[in-house]
Design a protein around this motif. Structure first.
Motif, short mmCIF file in Angstrom:
data_model
loop_
_atom_site.label_atom_id
_atom_site.label_comp_id
_atom_site.label_asym_id
_atom_site.label_seq_id
_atom_site.Cartn_x
_atom_site.Cartn_y
_atom_site.Cartn_z
N ALA A 6 0.85 -1.18 0.00
CA ALA A 6 0.00 0.00 0.00
C ALA A 6 0.89 1.23 0.00
N VAL A 7 0.32 2.36 -0.42
CA VAL A 7 1.07 3.61 -0.41
C VAL A 7 0.11 4.76 -0.14
N THR A 8 0.51 5.64 0.77
CA THR A 8 -0.34 6.76 1.17
C THR A 8 -0.17 7.95 0.23
N TRP A 9 -1.20 8.81 0.26
CA TRP A 9 -1.08 10.04 -0.53
C TRP A 9 -1.88 11.17 0.08
N ASP A 10 -1.41 12.37 -0.20
CA ASP A 10 -2.14 13.63 -0.07
C ASP A 10 -1.66 14.43 -1.28
N TYR A 11 -2.59 15.00 -2.03
CA TYR A 11 -2.22 15.65 -3.30
C TYR A 11 -1.31 16.85 -3.12
N ARG A 12 -1.17 17.35 -1.92
CA ARG A 12 -0.35 18.54 -1.71
C ARG A 12 1.14 18.25 -1.68
N CYS A 13 1.53 17.00 -1.53
CA CYS A 13 2.94 16.66 -1.34
C CYS A 13 3.62 16.32 -2.67
N PRO A 14 4.68 17.04 -3.04
CA PRO A 14 5.37 16.73 -4.30
C PRO A 14 6.06 15.36 -4.29
N PHE A 89 -2.74 15.30 -9.08
CA PHE A 89 -1.38 15.69 -8.72
C PHE A 89 -0.86 16.76 -9.69
N SER A 90 -1.11 16.56 -10.97
CA SER A 90 -0.64 17.50 -11.98
C SER A 90 -1.31 18.86 -11.82
N ALA A 91 -2.60 18.86 -11.53
CA ALA A 91 -3.32 20.13 -11.35
C ALA A 91 -2.68 20.94 -10.22
N ARG A 92 -2.31 20.26 -9.17
CA ARG A 92 -1.71 20.95 -8.02
C ARG A 92 -0.28 21.38 -8.28
N HIS A 93 0.55 20.49 -8.82
CA HIS A 93 1.98 20.76 -8.87
C HIS A 93 2.49 21.28 -10.21
N ASP A 94 1.82 20.94 -11.30
CA ASP A 94 2.25 21.43 -12.61
C ASP A 94 1.51 22.69 -13.02
N GLU A 95 0.22 22.74 -12.67
CA GLU A 95 -0.59 23.88 -13.08
C GLU A 95 -0.80 24.89 -11.96
#
Length: 202
Positions: A6-14, A89-95
């Motif tokens: 398993a792997v955790t996520w929060d979209y704010r973290c690069p 992820f892209s919306a947050r970090h690329d855009e």
């Protein structure tokens, strides 16, 4: 036999973005893995003692709306999850977009043929927040998870920072190798507790 983790996520973290791009790239190329994607609220992890939790006041946290949307897509529209997950992820970090903005989330969902109305219905009912809270708290209790991305296999868990990305069109062999190295260390060498470069090449 498929490798399970398993792997955790929060979209704010690069760094969560980096790790999840590698996982998604490898899975798309046919990696023999069974992966559980686990939500983890960085906002909740940083709530000061005595302050209201994110679960009590979700409107005050800038990451919880997108996290809920990701969980709804994961569970209700699993075939669409990889594309939506990568796109958020892209919306947050690329855009540089604000994932607490419903119109941003609606745009990502609609672009990937996910009915935004159904997703927001599950969010507004409290169902999605309850799911995020249950999974977040379960792995905090069972594995002492405190951040993202954390890889989990069996009774072992490790926080990992991968420095390179795996964007669209990336070589999947690189991603497979990166993630399999992480999982091999996690499951095969739990005695290694910390391994961190003193500087990061630019």
């Amino acid at each position: 036999m498929a490798t399970e983790f398993a792997v955790t996520w929060d979209y704010r973290c690069p760094f969560a973005r980096n790790a999840h791009e590698h996982v998604l790239t490898a899975l798309a190329a046919g990696a023999d893995w069974e992966v559980r994607f686990l939500p983890f609220s960085l906002g909740q992890a940083h709530v000061a003692e005595g302050e209201p939790s994110v679960w009590e006041k979700p409107g005050d946290d800038k990451g919880i709306l997108a996290l809920q949307a990701g969980v709804v897509v994961r569970d209700a529209f699993p075939a669409r999850f990889p594309a939506v997950h990568r796109a958020l992820f892209s919306a947050r970090h690329d855009e540089g977009l604000h994932l607490e903005d419903r119109t941003v989330l609606e745009g990502v969902l609609s672009k990937h043929s996910v009915p935004a109305g159904e997703v927001f219905e599950r969010i507004d009912s409290g169902e999605a927040l309850a799911k995020v809270r249950e999974e977040h708290e379960r792995y905090v209790a069972s594995h002492q998870v405190w951040g993202v991305p954390t890889f989990i296999a069996g009774d072992q868990a490790v926080f990992v920072r991968l420095m390179n990305r795996a964007g669209e069109g990336a070589d999947p062999a690189t991603s497979v190798r990166a993630i399999e190295r992480v999982v091999e260390l996690l499951t095969g060498w739990p005695e290694l507790n910390e391994f961190k470069h003193t500087s990061v090449p630019r």
